[in-house]
Design a protein around this motif. Structure first.
Motif, PDB file in Angstrom:
ATOM      1  N   ILE A  81      44.012  47.913  39.552  1.00 15.50           N
ATOM      2  CA  ILE A  81      44.059  46.937  38.457  1.00 15.50           C
ATOM      3  C   ILE A  81      42.753  46.150  38.412  1.00 15.50           C
ATOM      4  CG2 ILE A  81      45.106  44.704  37.847  1.00 15.50           C
ATOM      5  CD1 ILE A  81      47.821  45.998  38.423  1.00 15.50           C
ATOM      6  N   THR A  82      42.165  46.083  37.216  1.00 15.44           N
ATOM      7  CA  THR A  82      40.933  45.314  37.054  1.00 15.44           C
ATOM      8  C   THR A  82      40.748  44.974  35.567  1.00 15.44           C
ATOM      9  OG1 THR A  82      38.598  45.180  37.674  1.00 15.44           O
ATOM     10  CG2 THR A  82      39.374  47.326  36.874  1.00 15.44           C
ATOM     11  N   VAL A  83      39.517  44.605  35.197  1.00 15.97           N
ATOM     12  CA  VAL A  83      39.228  44.229  33.803  1.00 15.97           C
ATOM     13  C   VAL A  83      38.238  45.212  33.182  1.00 15.97           C
ATOM     14  CG1 VAL A  83      39.717  41.757  33.998  1.00 15.97           C
ATOM     15  CG2 VAL A  83      37.455  42.627  34.648  1.00 15.97           C
ATOM     16  N   SER A  84      38.180  45.189  31.857  1.00 18.77           N
ATOM     17  CA  SER A  84      37.282  46.087  31.131  1.00 18.77           C
ATOM     18  C   SER A  84      35.957  45.412  30.772  1.00 18.77           C
ATOM     19  CB  SER A  84      37.981  46.574  29.857  1.00 18.77           C
ATOM     20  OG  SER A  84      37.180  47.484  29.158  1.00 18.77           O
ATOM     21  N   ASN A  85      35.923  44.072  30.813  1.00 21.29           N
ATOM     22  CA  ASN A  85      34.668  43.358  30.512  1.00 21.29           C
ATOM     23  C   ASN A  85      33.917  43.129  31.823  1.00 21.29           C
ATOM     24  OD1 ASN A  85      36.471  41.362  31.502  1.00 21.29           O
ATOM     25  ND2 ASN A  85      35.245  39.755  30.569  1.00 21.29           N
TER      26      ASN A  85
ATOM     27  N   GLN B 132      43.384  50.536  35.777  1.00 19.43           N
ATOM     28  CA  GLN B 132      44.416  49.988  34.885  1.00 19.43           C
ATOM     29  C   GLN B 132      43.892  48.629  34.415  1.00 19.43           C
ATOM     30  OE1 GLN B 132      47.943  50.780  33.721  1.00 19.43           O
ATOM     31  NE2 GLN B 132      46.904  49.256  32.490  1.00 19.43           N
ATOM     32  N   PHE B 133      43.549  48.533  33.134  1.00 19.07           N
ATOM     33  CA  PHE B 133      42.927  47.308  32.639  1.00 19.07           C
ATOM     34  C   PHE B 133      43.948  46.242  32.250  1.00 19.07           C
ATOM     35  CE2 PHE B 133      39.274  50.208  31.333  1.00 19.07           C
ATOM     36  CZ  PHE B 133      38.502  49.823  32.412  1.00 19.07           C
TER      37      PHE B 133
ATOM     38  N   LEU C  91      37.783  35.782  32.585  1.00 12.00           N
ATOM     39  CA  LEU C  91      38.290  36.305  33.854  1.00 12.00           C
ATOM     40  C   LEU C  91      39.673  36.916  33.659  1.00 12.00           C
ATOM     41  CD1 LEU C  91      37.260  33.243  36.085  1.00 12.00           C
ATOM     42  CD2 LEU C  91      35.982  35.368  35.720  1.00 12.00           C
ATOM     43  N   ILE C  92      40.080  37.762  34.588  1.00 17.10           N
ATOM     44  CA  ILE C  92      41.369  38.441  34.496  1.00 17.10           C
ATOM     45  C   ILE C  92      42.499  37.432  34.278  1.00 17.10           C
ATOM     46  CG2 ILE C  92      41.794  38.455  37.028  1.00 17.10           C
ATOM     47  CD1 ILE C  92      42.927  41.371  36.586  1.00 17.10           C
ATOM     48  N   ASN C  93      43.366  37.727  33.308  1.00 17.66           N
ATOM     49  CA  ASN C  93      44.499  36.849  33.015  1.00 17.66           C
ATOM     50  C   ASN C  93      45.597  37.155  34.043  1.00 17.66           C
ATOM     51  OD1 ASN C  93      46.803  35.597  32.042  1.00 17.66           O
ATOM     52  ND2 ASN C  93      46.270  35.944  29.899  1.00 17.66           N
ATOM     53  N   THR C  94      45.731  36.279  35.020  1.00 12.39           N
ATOM     54  CA  THR C  94      46.641  36.546  36.145  1.00 12.39           C
ATOM     55  C   THR C  94      48.102  36.618  35.699  1.00 12.39           C
ATOM     56  OG1 THR C  94      46.561  34.182  36.642  1.00 12.39           O
ATOM     57  CG2 THR C  94      45.152  35.608  37.961  1.00 12.39           C
ATOM     58  N   ASP C  95      48.435  36.014  34.555  1.00  6.36           N
ATOM     59  CA  ASP C  95      49.820  36.070  34.053  1.00  6.36           C
ATOM     60  C   ASP C  95      50.193  37.482  33.595  1.00  6.36           C
ATOM     61  OD1 ASP C  95      50.066  33.373  34.512  1.00  6.36           O
ATOM     62  OD2 ASP C  95      49.573  32.788  32.455  1.00  6.36           O
ATOM     63  N   ASN C  96      49.188  38.325  33.349  1.00  8.56           N
ATOM     64  CA  ASN C  96      49.453  39.674  32.830  1.00  8.56           C
ATOM     65  C   ASN C  96      49.468  40.762  33.904  1.00  8.56           C
ATOM     66  OD1 ASN C  96      49.559  38.630  30.305  1.00  8.56           O
ATOM     67  ND2 ASN C  96      47.586  39.394  29.615  1.00  8.56           N
ATOM     68  N   ILE C  97      49.030  40.426  35.115  1.00  8.68           N
ATOM     69  CA  ILE C  97      48.831  41.476  36.133  1.00  8.68           C
ATOM     70  C   ILE C  97      50.118  42.228  36.472  1.00  8.68           C
ATOM     71  CG2 ILE C  97      48.208  41.919  38.557  1.00  8.68           C
ATOM     72  CD1 ILE C  97      46.088  39.695  38.313  1.00  8.68           C
ATOM     73  N   GLU C  98      51.194  41.488  36.729  1.00  8.62           N
ATOM     74  CA  GLU C  98      52.405  42.128  37.267  1.00  8.62           C
ATOM     75  C   GLU C  98      52.988  43.217  36.373  1.00  8.62           C
ATOM     76  OE1 GLU C  98      55.216  39.927  39.898  1.00  8.62           O
ATOM     77  OE2 GLU C  98      54.160  38.162  39.116  1.00  8.62           O
TER      78      GLU C  98
ATOM     79  N   SER D  10      52.387  49.635  38.993  1.00 11.36           N
ATOM     80  CA  SER D  10      53.294  50.794  39.059  1.00 11.36           C
ATOM     81  C   SER D  10      53.402  51.245  40.514  1.00 11.36           C
ATOM     82  CB  SER D  10      52.734  51.935  38.206  1.00 11.36           C
ATOM     83  OG  SER D  10      51.659  52.565  38.898  1.00 11.36           O
ATOM     84  N   LYS D  11      54.158  52.304  40.734  1.00 10.20           N
ATOM     85  CA  LYS D  11      54.311  52.813  42.106  1.00 10.20           C
ATOM     86  C   LYS D  11      52.987  53.384  42.647  1.00 10.20           C
ATOM     87  CE  LYS D  11      56.075  57.512  41.090  1.00 10.20           C
ATOM     88  NZ  LYS D  11      55.425  57.670  39.813  1.00 10.20           N
ATOM     89  N   ASN D  12      52.057  53.685  41.735  1.00  5.14           N
ATOM     90  CA  ASN D  12      50.754  54.226  42.164  1.00  5.14           C
ATOM     91  C   ASN D  12      49.684  53.156  42.370  1.00  5.14           C
ATOM     92  OD1 ASN D  12      51.663  56.915  42.046  1.00  5.14           O
ATOM     93  ND2 ASN D  12      51.366  56.938  39.817  1.00  5.14           N
ATOM     94  N   THR D  13      50.006  51.912  42.030  1.00  2.87           N
ATOM     95  CA  THR D  13      49.012  50.840  42.160  1.00  2.87           C
ATOM     96  C   THR D  13      48.748  50.559  43.641  1.00  2.87           C
ATOM     97  OG1 THR D  13      49.868  49.858  40.130  1.00  2.87           O
ATOM     98  CG2 THR D  13      48.393  48.497  41.447  1.00  2.87           C
ATOM     99  N   LYS D  14      47.466  50.582  43.995  1.00  5.26           N
ATOM    100  CA  LYS D  14      47.106  50.363  45.402  1.00  5.26           C
ATOM    101  C   LYS D  14      46.268  49.093  45.620  1.00  5.26           C
ATOM    102  CE  LYS D  14      48.988  54.085  47.235  1.00  5.26           C
ATOM    103  NZ  LYS D  14      49.774  54.503  46.059  1.00  5.26           N
ATOM    104  N   ALA D  15      45.590  48.642  44.559  1.00  8.27           N
ATOM    105  CA  ALA D  15      44.672  47.513  44.757  1.00  8.27           C
ATOM    106  C   ALA D  15      44.377  46.782  43.456  1.00  8.27           C
ATOM    107  CB  ALA D  15      43.363  48.018  45.372  1.00  8.27           C
ATOM    108  N   ILE D  16      43.834  45.569  43.624  1.00  4.36           N
ATOM    109  CA  ILE D  16      43.349  44.762  42.493  1.00  4.36           C
ATOM    110  C   ILE D  16      41.867  44.488  42.748  1.00  4.36           C
ATOM    111  CG2 ILE D  16      43.585  42.592  41.190  1.00  4.36           C
ATOM    112  CD1 ILE D  16      46.423  42.304  42.394  1.00  4.36           C
ATOM    113  N   ILE D  17      41.051  44.682  41.715  1.00  4.22           N
ATOM    114  CA  ILE D  17      39.645  44.247  41.802  1.00  4.22           C
ATOM    115  C   ILE D  17      39.448  43.071  40.851  1.00  4.22           C
ATOM    116  CG2 ILE D  17      37.205  44.829  41.524  1.00  4.22           C
ATOM    117  CD1 ILE D  17      37.800  47.700  42.149  1.00  4.22           C
ATOM    118  N   PRO D  18      39.540  41.832  41.368  1.00  3.52           N
ATOM    119  CA  PRO D  18      39.196  40.690  40.512  1.00  3.52           C
ATOM    120  C   PRO D  18      37.665  40.602  40.407  1.00  3.52           C
ATOM    121  CG  PRO D  18      40.050  39.959  42.658  1.00  3.52           C
ATOM    122  CD  PRO D  18      39.910  41.437  42.722  1.00  3.52           C
ATOM    123  N   VAL D  19      37.156  40.489  39.186  1.00  2.00           N
ATOM    124  CA  VAL D  19      35.703  40.375  38.979  1.00  2.00           C
ATOM    125  C   VAL D  19      35.377  38.903  38.727  1.00  2.00           C
ATOM    126  CG1 VAL D  19      33.735  41.133  37.593  1.00  2.00           C
ATOM    127  CG2 VAL D  19      35.646  42.708  38.000  1.00  2.00           C
TER     128      VAL D  19
END
Length: 384
Positions: free
Chosen positions: A87-91, A108-109, A117-124, A128-137
């Protein structure tokens, strides 16, 4: 002469003034380094790694060839593999996403907030079951809401790779970026808060095992300084690795520049303050320093729906500005069909990309130039 009568170009960024001030010391240190007989993995690199760790309140860290390499090696070190989702951002800069792709994983954007900055309210909702990490920029010099991100990561057992390329020295709740996640990735590209005169990057971690692993990966998988390993310091690959390092020469330059970083951040913040004061009553959307944050203003990014017209007029006035970044990654041909959500999920990212631009800002920029840029912008805005 006519040439002398032309207005001076105000650059978006320049290292020339900085170099003039440091030139004698830099040439001396390069000469000393070359005379040492060591090109790679010598005393200058060891010194830099120790200094950088201390300066940024990190636990362990290794210097690598670039910020791009830092992200890629960090993901490899955490065991990210094909089929995994991040999970990360596109900008963001392309390397954030190319590193994910180079591991065979998918991005996954998540859309951003008004602070870019990444909208933390939208992350969850994107986990998915394949999500392994978050890259906050930590974009433009400001930290993401690491409190919320750490809570989410803990809840779903996800790794955190902090992209600190633009935010060295930035803080969230008085704690440095790069100290919250499993890994922090930094860049020493010349324009950055601490810039080399070439490429360079850094990987920080609180885990001794991960530290040893990324250290191996950066040097072909060869074990260095680990007496427990029977192939210690032998030309033998313990695991699949790559080649990513900072030369002794660049390390010596970074060692010279590192002690100045805090005063350079102070100068950046002071110049940003002038812009904010001068432009506060205009139609520009100005950057805001979030509560609990210390913004280091790697860039001073403003937004206006008539951006292209403004930039054209600034150019006529011999003022250079940049757009960081004009195209979100999910709109680029190289990544269009390789990310996990369609473009209509990212309305704020797309809207911002159409109107953002960065005003001239670097530590040696003169205050008078900031006032001049502000004056010219105000005149332009009255006419458009």
């Amino acid at each position: 002469s006519l040439h002398d009568a032309l207005p001076i170009l105000i650059k978006a960024w320049s290292y020339i003034e900085e170099y003039k001030g440091l030139r004698k010391k830099i040439l001396k240190s390069i000469d000393r380094t070359l005379k040492s007989g060591q090109i790679f993995f010598g005393k200058e690199l060891q010194k830099f790694e120790k200094l950088f760790i201390k300066e940024n309140n990190l636990k362990y860290g290794v210097a690598v060839g670039s910020g791009t390499d830092a992200l890629y090696i960090a993901l490899l070190g955490l065991g990210i593999k094909p089929g995994d989702e991040i999970i990360t951002v596109s900008n963001t800069a392309i390397p954030t996403i190319s590193a994910i792709k180079n591991c065979g994983a998918k991005a996954q954007f998540v859309d951003i907030g008004p602070d870019y900055l990444i909208n933390t309210d939208n992350i969850e909702k994107y986990i998915s079951k394949n999500t392994k990490a978050i890259i906050p920029v930590h974009l433009y010099g400001q930290a993401c809401d690491m409190e919320k991100i750490c809570k989410i990561a803990k809840k779903y057992k996800l790794k955190i790779i902090e992209d600190c390329a633009q935010a060295q020295g930035a803080k969230f709740k008085n704690k440095y970026v790069g100290t919250f996640g499993d890994v922090g990735c930094f860049s020493f590209y010349p324009t950055k808060i601490l810039g080399a005169y070439g490429d360079g990057g850094f990987i920080s971690t609180n885990s001794i095992n991960l530290y040893n692993k990324v250290k191996r990966i950066r040097f072909y998988g060869i074990e260095q300084n680990n007496k427990k390993n029977k192939f210690n310091n032998k030309y033998y690959a313990n695991e699949h690795g790559t080649n990513s390092r900072i030369s002794e020469m660049q390390s010596s330059i970074l060692n010279l520049k590192l002690p100045q970083v805090n005063s350079w951040i102070k100068q950046r913040r002071n110049l940003a303050k002038i812009y904010s004061q001068e432009l506060k009553d205009t139609s520009l959307k100005l950057p805001v320093e979030n509560i609990n944050c210390k913004h280091v203003f790697h860039l001073y990014v403003v937004y206006h729906p008539k951006r292209d017209k403004i930039i054209r007029k600034l150019k006529e006035n011999n003022i250079q500005v940049n757009i960081n970044y004009p195209f979100p990654i999910h709109k680029m041909k190289a990544y269009k069909n390789k990310v996990l959500n369609k473009s209509n999920y990212l309305p704020i990212t797309e809207e911002m990309a159409n109107g953002i631009f960065s005003l001239p800002l670097y530590p040696k920029l003169k205050k008078n130039d900031v006032f001049k840029v502000s004056r010219v912008i105000k005149k332009i805005l009255l006419k458009i």
